[in-house]
Design a protein around this motif. Structure first.
Motif, PDB file in Angstrom:
ATOM      1  N   ASP A 101       0.829  -1.200   0.000  1.00 25.64           N
ATOM      2  CA  ASP A 101       0.000   0.000   0.000  1.00 25.64           C
ATOM      3  C   ASP A 101       0.867   1.254   0.000  1.00 25.64           C
ATOM      4  OD1 ASP A 101       0.966  -0.419   2.510  1.00 25.64           O
ATOM      5  OD2 ASP A 101      -0.925  -0.131   3.555  1.00 25.64           O
ATOM      6  N   ASN A 102       1.973   1.178   0.723  1.00 29.60           N
ATOM      7  CA  ASN A 102       2.863   2.343   0.800  1.00 29.60           C
ATOM      8  C   ASN A 102       3.446   2.675  -0.575  1.00 29.60           C
ATOM      9  OD1 ASN A 102       3.905   4.295   2.618  1.00 29.60           O
ATOM     10  ND2 ASN A 102       5.908   3.322   2.498  1.00 29.60           N
ATOM     11  N   GLU A 103       3.821   1.647  -1.293  1.00 30.28           N
ATOM     12  CA  GLU A 103       4.418   1.884  -2.605  1.00 30.28           C
ATOM     13  C   GLU A 103       3.386   2.438  -3.590  1.00 30.28           C
ATOM     14  OE1 GLU A 103       7.869  -0.163  -5.288  1.00 30.28           O
ATOM     15  OE2 GLU A 103       6.435  -1.466  -4.309  1.00 30.28           O
ATOM     16  N   ILE A 104       2.195   1.902  -3.501  1.00 34.90           N
ATOM     17  CA  ILE A 104       1.122   2.404  -4.367  1.00 34.90           C
ATOM     18  C   ILE A 104       0.820   3.853  -4.035  1.00 34.90           C
ATOM     19  CG2 ILE A 104      -1.326   2.181  -4.898  1.00 34.90           C
ATOM     20  CD1 ILE A 104      -0.971  -0.858  -4.428  1.00 34.90           C
ATOM     21  N   LYS A 105       0.778   4.138  -2.758  1.00 34.03           N
ATOM     22  CA  LYS A 105       0.519   5.516  -2.318  1.00 34.03           C
ATOM     23  C   LYS A 105       1.611   6.460  -2.817  1.00 34.03           C
ATOM     24  CE  LYS A 105       1.179   6.092   2.051  1.00 34.03           C
ATOM     25  NZ  LYS A 105       0.929   5.968   3.499  1.00 34.03           N
ATOM     26  N   ASN A 106       2.857   6.032  -2.656  1.00 35.04           N
ATOM     27  CA  ASN A 106       3.960   6.865  -3.133  1.00 35.04           C
ATOM     28  C   ASN A 106       3.886   7.079  -4.642  1.00 35.04           C
ATOM     29  OD1 ASN A 106       5.199   7.395  -0.682  1.00 35.04           O
ATOM     30  ND2 ASN A 106       6.437   5.533  -0.751  1.00 35.04           N
ATOM     31  N   ARG A 107       3.571   6.008  -5.346  1.00 30.67           N
ATOM     32  CA  ARG A 107       3.497   6.088  -6.806  1.00 30.67           C
ATOM     33  C   ARG A 107       2.402   7.075  -7.226  1.00 30.67           C
ATOM     34  NH1 ARG A 107       7.325   5.181 -10.563  1.00 30.67           N
ATOM     35  NH2 ARG A 107       6.380   4.887 -12.596  1.00 30.67           N
ATOM     36  N   TRP A 108       1.309   7.000  -6.496  1.00 30.83           N
ATOM     37  CA  TRP A 108       0.199   7.896  -6.816  1.00 30.83           C
ATOM     38  C   TRP A 108       0.626   9.356  -6.625  1.00 30.83           C
ATOM     39  CZ3 TRP A 108      -4.327   8.339  -9.144  1.00 30.83           C
ATOM     40  CH2 TRP A 108      -5.125   9.446  -8.848  1.00 30.83           C
ATOM     41  N   HIS A 109       1.227   9.615  -5.483  1.00 26.48           N
ATOM     42  CA  HIS A 109       1.570  11.006  -5.183  1.00 26.48           C
ATOM     43  C   HIS A 109       2.687  11.538  -6.090  1.00 26.48           C
ATOM     44  CE1 HIS A 109      -1.147  11.581  -1.930  1.00 26.48           C
ATOM     45  NE2 HIS A 109      -0.666  10.593  -1.222  1.00 26.48           N
ATOM     46  N   THR A 110       3.600  10.657  -6.487  1.00 27.32           N
ATOM     47  CA  THR A 110       4.736  11.155  -7.253  1.00 27.32           C
ATOM     48  C   THR A 110       4.506  11.149  -8.761  1.00 27.32           C
ATOM     49  OG1 THR A 110       5.736   8.960  -7.237  1.00 27.32           O
ATOM     50  CG2 THR A 110       6.422  10.501  -5.516  1.00 27.32           C
ATOM     51  N   HIS A 111       3.701  10.235  -9.241  1.00 24.21           N
ATOM     52  CA  HIS A 111       3.517  10.140 -10.691  1.00 24.21           C
ATOM     53  C   HIS A 111       2.068  10.255 -11.147  1.00 24.21           C
ATOM     54  CE1 HIS A 111       7.492   8.229 -10.278  1.00 24.21           C
ATOM     55  NE2 HIS A 111       7.697   8.615 -11.523  1.00 24.21           N
ATOM     56  N   LEU A 112       1.242   9.443 -10.509  1.00 20.04           N
ATOM     57  CA  LEU A 112      -0.067   9.180 -11.106  1.00 20.04           C
ATOM     58  C   LEU A 112      -1.099  10.252 -10.844  1.00 20.04           C
ATOM     59  CD1 LEU A 112      -0.146   5.360 -10.419  1.00 20.04           C
ATOM     60  CD2 LEU A 112       0.685   6.577 -12.432  1.00 20.04           C
ATOM     61  N   LYS A 113      -0.938  10.950  -9.727  1.00 19.45           N
ATOM     62  CA  LYS A 113      -1.915  11.997  -9.422  1.00 19.45           C
ATOM     63  C   LYS A 113      -1.948  13.029 -10.541  1.00 19.45           C
ATOM     64  CE  LYS A 113      -1.047  14.631  -5.841  1.00 19.45           C
ATOM     65  NZ  LYS A 113      -0.928  14.985  -4.397  1.00 19.45           N
ATOM     66  N   LYS A 114      -0.745  13.402 -10.951  1.00 21.64           N
ATOM     67  CA  LYS A 114      -0.636  14.395 -12.019  1.00 21.64           C
ATOM     68  C   LYS A 114      -1.170  13.831 -13.331  1.00 21.64           C
ATOM     69  CE  LYS A 114       2.699  17.502 -14.239  1.00 21.64           C
ATOM     70  NZ  LYS A 114       2.271  17.168 -15.603  1.00 21.64           N
ATOM     71  N   ARG A 115      -0.771  12.578 -13.587  1.00 12.50           N
ATOM     72  CA  ARG A 115      -1.213  11.950 -14.832  1.00 12.50           C
ATOM     73  C   ARG A 115      -2.732  11.841 -14.876  1.00 12.50           C
ATOM     74  NH1 ARG A 115       0.097   5.780 -16.382  1.00 12.50           N
ATOM     75  NH2 ARG A 115      -1.984   5.556 -17.265  1.00 12.50           N
ATOM     76  N   ALA A 116      -3.305  11.429 -13.766  1.00 12.93           N
ATOM     77  CA  ALA A 116      -4.760  11.287 -13.719  1.00 12.93           C
ATOM     78  C   ALA A 116      -5.436  12.634 -13.930  1.00 12.93           C
ATOM     79  CB  ALA A 116      -5.164  10.680 -12.374  1.00 12.93           C
ATOM     80  N   LYS A 117      -4.833  13.648 -13.328  1.00 15.08           N
ATOM     81  CA  LYS A 117      -5.401  14.987 -13.464  1.00 15.08           C
ATOM     82  C   LYS A 117      -5.322  15.450 -14.917  1.00 15.08           C
ATOM     83  CE  LYS A 117      -5.080  19.622 -11.489  1.00 15.08           C
ATOM     84  NZ  LYS A 117      -4.260  20.571 -10.723  1.00 15.08           N
ATOM     85  N   ASP A 118      -4.164  15.208 -15.530  1.00 17.67           N
ATOM     86  CA  ASP A 118      -3.997  15.591 -16.927  1.00 17.67           C
ATOM     87  C   ASP A 118      -5.013  14.879 -17.815  1.00 17.67           C
ATOM     88  OD1 ASP A 118      -1.953  17.203 -16.170  1.00 17.67           O
ATOM     89  OD2 ASP A 118      -0.344  15.846 -16.802  1.00 17.67           O
ATOM     90  N   GLU A 119      -5.162  13.589 -17.556  1.00 17.70           N
ATOM     91  CA  GLU A 119      -6.104  12.816 -18.369  1.00 17.70           C
ATOM     92  C   GLU A 119      -7.528  13.329 -18.192  1.00 17.70           C
ATOM     93  OE1 GLU A 119      -5.637   8.683 -17.517  1.00 17.70           O
ATOM     94  OE2 GLU A 119      -3.655   8.573 -18.456  1.00 17.70           O
ATOM     95  N   GLN A 120      -7.831  13.696 -16.959  1.00 21.05           N
ATOM     96  CA  GLN A 120      -9.167  14.225 -16.680  1.00 21.05           C
ATOM     97  C   GLN A 120      -9.393  15.534 -17.425  1.00 21.05           C
ATOM     98  OE1 GLN A 120     -10.830  13.571 -13.104  1.00 21.05           O
ATOM     99  NE2 GLN A 120     -12.587  14.849 -13.550  1.00 21.05           N
TER     100      GLN A 120
END
Length: 259
Positions: A101-120
């Motif tokens: 869970d920690n790794e997924i959380k880190n991945r989200w905050h460092t990479h995916l949050k931005k990507r998801a936002k961009d895609e949105q």
DNA sequence: AAGTTCGGCAACCGCCTTGGT
DNA sequence: CACCAAGGCGGTTGCCGAACT
């Protein structure tokens, strides 16, 4: 990258884990399972909190754990899962074998949050039906039904452990119960209760002394409480041996922490 | 080359839930 | 029912290397 090792006022080590500590923890859990996180560090010969041990095990030392190099599929899945679950990192980890869970959380905050936002953002600016992400969105249902088959991560060591609750019906508090027979304080035993003096963490049994013991040399199990002459029982099967050890322990009222 | 900022991630902290008494 | 301890979870921090100025 990691926190600098330090000791708190109780002598509990914090910060980055050393190779030796990793090896002790891995060896102990591999051998005995994590029957009680709070007491485990003492039996494993570690000057760490139970929480710290648990975290290290779950996030780093657990078998089959993967590090780094998230695949595109994994990242897509995290994004989809986040849409559905929000910040339920532990739930997400159940769908991504080998990822904590920690790794997924880190991945989200460092990479995916931005990507998801961009895609949105792109999605909002695109006419309906012309979008790549629409295809992804159509996967939502299948994600639920197929892609996201519940590949529950399982704790095989716990299951295999002779001391696990699943295999022996021992409650997580069983050992505390034993301790209570000799610890009469109205509060449940705390780490400090086990420390006979300020040198507690420097005792050879627990300390990070300079003698590089083999991992198993410094490990203890409740069954290790029995007197030497009881060790003939070693040939018994695990459960039988453990219970006979407990019996022996009760019989002699031996408290390793107070000796 | 030196200083500064940023990104990534391991680990900690505090709160919540659960189970036992 | 209330209390307590342990485990689990999510948010946050601290540190280091990389990138940038």
């Amino acid at each position: 990258m990691v926190k600098t090792p330090s000791y708190d006022k109780n002598g509990v080590k914090k910060g980055a884990w050393s190779e030796e500590e990793d090896e002790k923890l891995r060896a102990y859990i591999t051998r005995y399972g994590h029957w009680n996180w709070r007491l485990l560090p003492q039996f494993a010969g570690l000057s760490r909190s139970g929480k710290s041990c648990r975290l290290r095990w779950v996030n780093y030392l657990r078998p089959n754990i993967k590090h780094g190099n998230f695949t595109k599929e994994e990242e897509d899945m995290i994004i989809e899962l986040h849409k559905k679950l929000g910040n339920k990192w532990s739930e997400m980890s159940a769908y991504l074998p080998g990822r904590s869970d920690n790794e997924i959380k880190n991945r989200w905050h460092t990479h995916l949050k931005k990507r998801a936002k961009d895609e949105q953002t792109v999605h909002e600016n695109q006419p309906i039906g012309t979008l790549e992400s629409d295809q992804a969105n159509t996967k939502d249902d299948s994600v639920e039904n197929t892609d996201l088959q519940l590949i529950k991560d399982f704790d095989f060591l716990l299951a295999d452990s002779p001391l696990s609750s699943s295999s022996t019906s021992l409650s997580s508090n069983w050992f505390n119960g034993l301790l209570d027979t000799s610890c009469s304080s109205e509060n449940s035993p705390q780490l400090a209760d086990y420390a006979p003096n300020d040198n507690f963490w420097n005792e050879p049994f627990l300390s990070d002394n300079n003698n590089i013991l083999s991992s198993s040399d410094s490990m203890l199990l409740p069954s290790d409480f029995v007197y030497q002459d009881s060790c003939q029982n070693m040939n018994l099967c695990d459960d039988e041996f453990i219970w006979s050890s407990i019996d022996s322990y009760l019989e002699h009222s031996y408290d390793p922490f107070l000796n």
